[in-house]
Design an enzyme around this catalytic site. Sequence first.
Site, short mmCIF file in Angstrom:
data_model
loop_
_atom_site.label_atom_id
_atom_site.label_comp_id
_atom_site.label_asym_id
_atom_site.label_seq_id
_atom_site.Cartn_x
_atom_site.Cartn_y
_atom_site.Cartn_z
N ARG A 80 0.81 -1.23 0.00
CA ARG A 80 0.00 0.00 0.00
C ARG A 80 0.84 1.28 0.00
NH1 ARG A 80 -3.29 -3.04 3.53
NH2 ARG A 80 -5.11 -3.81 2.41
N LYS A 84 4.26 11.54 -11.17
CA LYS A 84 3.38 10.75 -12.03
C LYS A 84 4.06 9.41 -12.26
CE LYS A 84 0.87 13.91 -15.03
NZ LYS A 84 0.69 14.27 -16.45
N GLU A 97 12.05 18.28 -24.36
CA GLU A 97 11.40 18.72 -23.12
C GLU A 97 12.14 19.91 -22.50
OE1 GLU A 97 8.51 17.62 -22.56
OE2 GLU A 97 8.40 15.60 -23.40
N LYS A 126 9.52 22.69 -14.29
CA LYS A 126 8.64 21.56 -13.96
C LYS A 126 8.19 21.66 -12.50
CE LYS A 126 7.03 17.20 -14.36
NZ LYS A 126 7.01 15.95 -15.04
N GLU A 142 -2.71 17.78 -11.32
CA GLU A 142 -3.16 18.19 -12.65
C GLU A 142 -4.66 18.49 -12.67
OE1 GLU A 142 -0.78 16.44 -16.01
OE2 GLU A 142 -2.78 15.90 -16.67
N ARG A 170 -0.50 22.68 -14.52
CA ARG A 170 0.41 21.62 -14.93
C ARG A 170 0.22 21.28 -16.41
NH1 ARG A 170 2.32 16.56 -11.09
NH2 ARG A 170 3.59 15.57 -12.67
N ASN A 222 2.34 20.40 -21.16
CA ASN A 222 2.00 19.62 -22.35
C ASN A 222 2.14 20.42 -23.63
OD1 ASN A 222 1.49 17.23 -21.03
ND2 ASN A 222 -0.62 17.79 -20.57
N HIS A 245 2.28 18.69 -26.93
CA HIS A 245 2.00 17.27 -26.71
C HIS A 245 0.70 16.79 -27.35
CE1 HIS A 245 5.42 17.56 -24.10
NE2 HIS A 245 5.33 16.31 -23.72
N HIS A 266 1.29 13.36 -29.24
CA HIS A 266 0.64 12.07 -28.94
C HIS A 266 0.00 11.50 -30.20
CE1 HIS A 266 0.36 13.39 -24.47
NE2 HIS A 266 1.48 12.76 -24.73
N HIS A 273 9.16 9.50 -28.23
CA HIS A 273 8.24 10.50 -27.70
C HIS A 273 8.79 11.92 -27.88
CE1 HIS A 273 5.45 12.51 -25.02
NE2 HIS A 273 6.47 12.96 -24.32
N1 LIG Z 1 6.20 10.33 -15.16
C1 LIG Z 1 6.27 11.38 -15.92
O1 LIG Z 1 5.97 12.51 -15.52
C2 LIG Z 1 6.76 11.22 -17.33
C3 LIG Z 1 7.07 12.35 -18.10
C4 LIG Z 1 7.56 12.16 -19.38
C5 LIG Z 1 7.74 10.88 -19.87
N2 LIG Z 1 7.42 9.82 -19.10
C6 LIG Z 1 7.62 8.43 -19.60
O2 LIG Z 1 9.01 8.23 -19.78
C7 LIG Z 1 9.20 7.25 -20.77
C8 LIG Z 1 10.27 7.73 -21.72
O3 LIG Z 1 11.45 7.92 -20.99
P1 LIG Z 1 12.89 7.90 -21.69
O4 LIG Z 1 12.87 8.77 -22.86
O5 LIG Z 1 13.88 8.12 -20.61
O6 LIG Z 1 12.96 6.41 -22.30
P2 LIG Z 1 13.58 5.04 -21.75
O7 LIG Z 1 13.43 4.91 -20.31
O8 LIG Z 1 13.00 3.97 -22.61
O9 LIG Z 1 15.12 5.21 -22.10
C9 LIG Z 1 15.50 5.35 -23.44
C10 LIG Z 1 16.59 4.34 -23.82
O10 LIG Z 1 17.84 4.82 -23.32
C11 LIG Z 1 18.48 3.79 -22.56
N3 LIG Z 1 19.26 4.48 -21.54
C12 LIG Z 1 18.78 5.11 -20.45
N4 LIG Z 1 19.77 5.77 -19.83
C13 LIG Z 1 20.90 5.52 -20.52
C14 LIG Z 1 22.25 5.91 -20.37
N5 LIG Z 1 22.64 6.75 -19.41
N6 LIG Z 1 23.14 5.45 -21.26
C15 LIG Z 1 22.75 4.62 -22.28
N7 LIG Z 1 21.50 4.23 -22.49
C16 LIG Z 1 20.58 4.67 -21.62
C17 LIG Z 1 17.35 2.93 -22.06
O11 LIG Z 1 17.79 1.64 -21.72
C18 LIG Z 1 16.41 2.96 -23.25
O12 LIG Z 1 16.81 2.02 -24.21
C19 LIG Z 1 7.86 7.02 -21.44
O13 LIG Z 1 7.33 5.81 -21.00
C20 LIG Z 1 7.02 8.19 -20.95
O14 LIG Z 1 5.65 7.86 -20.88
C21 LIG Z 1 6.96 9.96 -17.84
#
Ligand SMILES: NC(=O)c1ccc[n+]([C@@H]2O[C@H](COP(=O)([O-])OP(=O)(O)OC[C@H]3O[C@@H](n4cnc5c(N)ncnc54)[C@H](O)[C@@H]3O)[C@@H](O)[C@H]2O)c1
Length: 361
Positions: free
Chosen positions: A118, A140, A182, A224, A234, A239, A243, A246, A250, A263
């Site tokens: 929990r 999030k 971003e 942020k 949100e 917040r 976007n 975005h 999307h 993305h």
């Molecule tokens: N929670 C939130 O507020 C929020 C905001 C924006 C995005 N997101 C989410 O984040 C995700 C995208 O995140 P991302 O772009 O970091 O993608 P990711 O986590 O898939 O990482 C991208 C790639 O880079 C590799 N990688 C990571 N760090 C590395 C490093 N230092 N050296 C070499 N390789 C490395 C990973 O293994 C992966 O293959 C999506 O699922 C999205 O929905 C969440």
Amino acid sequence: MEIRVNLGERSYPVLVVHDEAVHFPARLREVCGARPCALVTNVTLERLYERQLGSWQAELGFVRVVIEDGEQHKTIATWQSVLDTLLAARLDRSALLIAFGGGVVGDITGFAAAAFLRGVDYVQVPTTLLAMVDASVGGKTGVDHPMGKNLVGAFHQPSLVWVDTAALATLPRRQLVAGYAEVFKNAFIGGADMFAFINQGHRAVLAGEADAMVQAIQRSIRVKVAAVEADEHERSGRRALLNFGHTFAHALERCMGYGSILHGEAVLWGIACACDLGRRVGSVPEQARTAYDELLLKLPLPPLPGRPDPQKLYEAMLSDKKARGGTLRFVLPTEPGTSVVRDDIGQEAVMATLGAVFGGN
Ligand SMILES: NC(=O)c1ccc[n+]([C@@H]2O[C@H](COP(=O)([O-])OP(=O)(O)OC[C@H]3O[C@@H](n4cnc5c(N)ncnc54)[C@H](O)[C@@H]3O)[C@@H](O)[C@H]2O)c1
């Protein structure tokens, strides 16, 4: 450098450092106390950072949980496998989870922390630019569902975010540029100062110059944090400014197919669309047009795997979970550094923008 996220009893520090991995265990204990820990990462990062993780594990004695790499693994099944490991390790409610990775690892770990017994505490150690400036801050968490991205999750704030920019040295260039979306986006919502910073400093940031990169990350985190502090769950619309670009992004991701475009790459195109739409519907004041022209020349638009169909993009926007009751919501630029949320934009203007931005691609 410490940036504080002020959310009452859910407040926490974001520590931005460069190449200080050796100090992480001590800082973690300082902020979170000595507790049983589990570190969640993926196979790629485990391979790249084996030595660092080994020395952290020797000091912190954590359980290591390694998941597959990729958005396609951001699923309820992976989330459950993380919970299975935590339960098998007999961790209790004093446990602390550590997310070591990009946004995928961070989102899954945060959601596991929200649900395990929990709710337990967790720490974000983002390793991508996108996760450093966006995903790791704000609470999030969640996973994807066959019906759509991020449809299952929870708001659950971390106890600490440890941003060590040295991790960017191993990040593939394509991922760095995607994460930069971003940062660039903040030029439109982070005030005149952020607009000027991106306009002047963007080359140095994209070239990976350490000082410029650290500045860009710190400034972006502040943007942020301000939005999260004003609108944690949100609800007020503040917040929603995050976007920017975005709504278009999307739709582009859906039409091009997740996996064929990152993305952040979609967000870069979404920024171009938001600016075009802003001009079209008059949200950009006449005297600011030159400033936007100058900034947009710097937008690092990546190639697309094909030419998107404007009609399909429009339909994808309407079916987005954020298009409540068929009303499209856009964040549009106004004065440099400032944007506004609009839900009164007609189909004709949106279609004209899609035609203009993607027509010649
Ligand atoms: N929670 C939130 O507020 C929020 C905001 C924006 C995005 N997101 C989410 O984040 C995700 C995208 O995140 P991302 O772009 O970091 O993608 P990711 O986590 O898939 O990482 C991208 C790639 O880079 C590799 N990688 C990571 N760090 C590395 C490093 N230092 N050296 C070499 N390789 C490395 C990973 O293994 C992966 O293959 C999506 O699922 C999205 O929905 C969440």
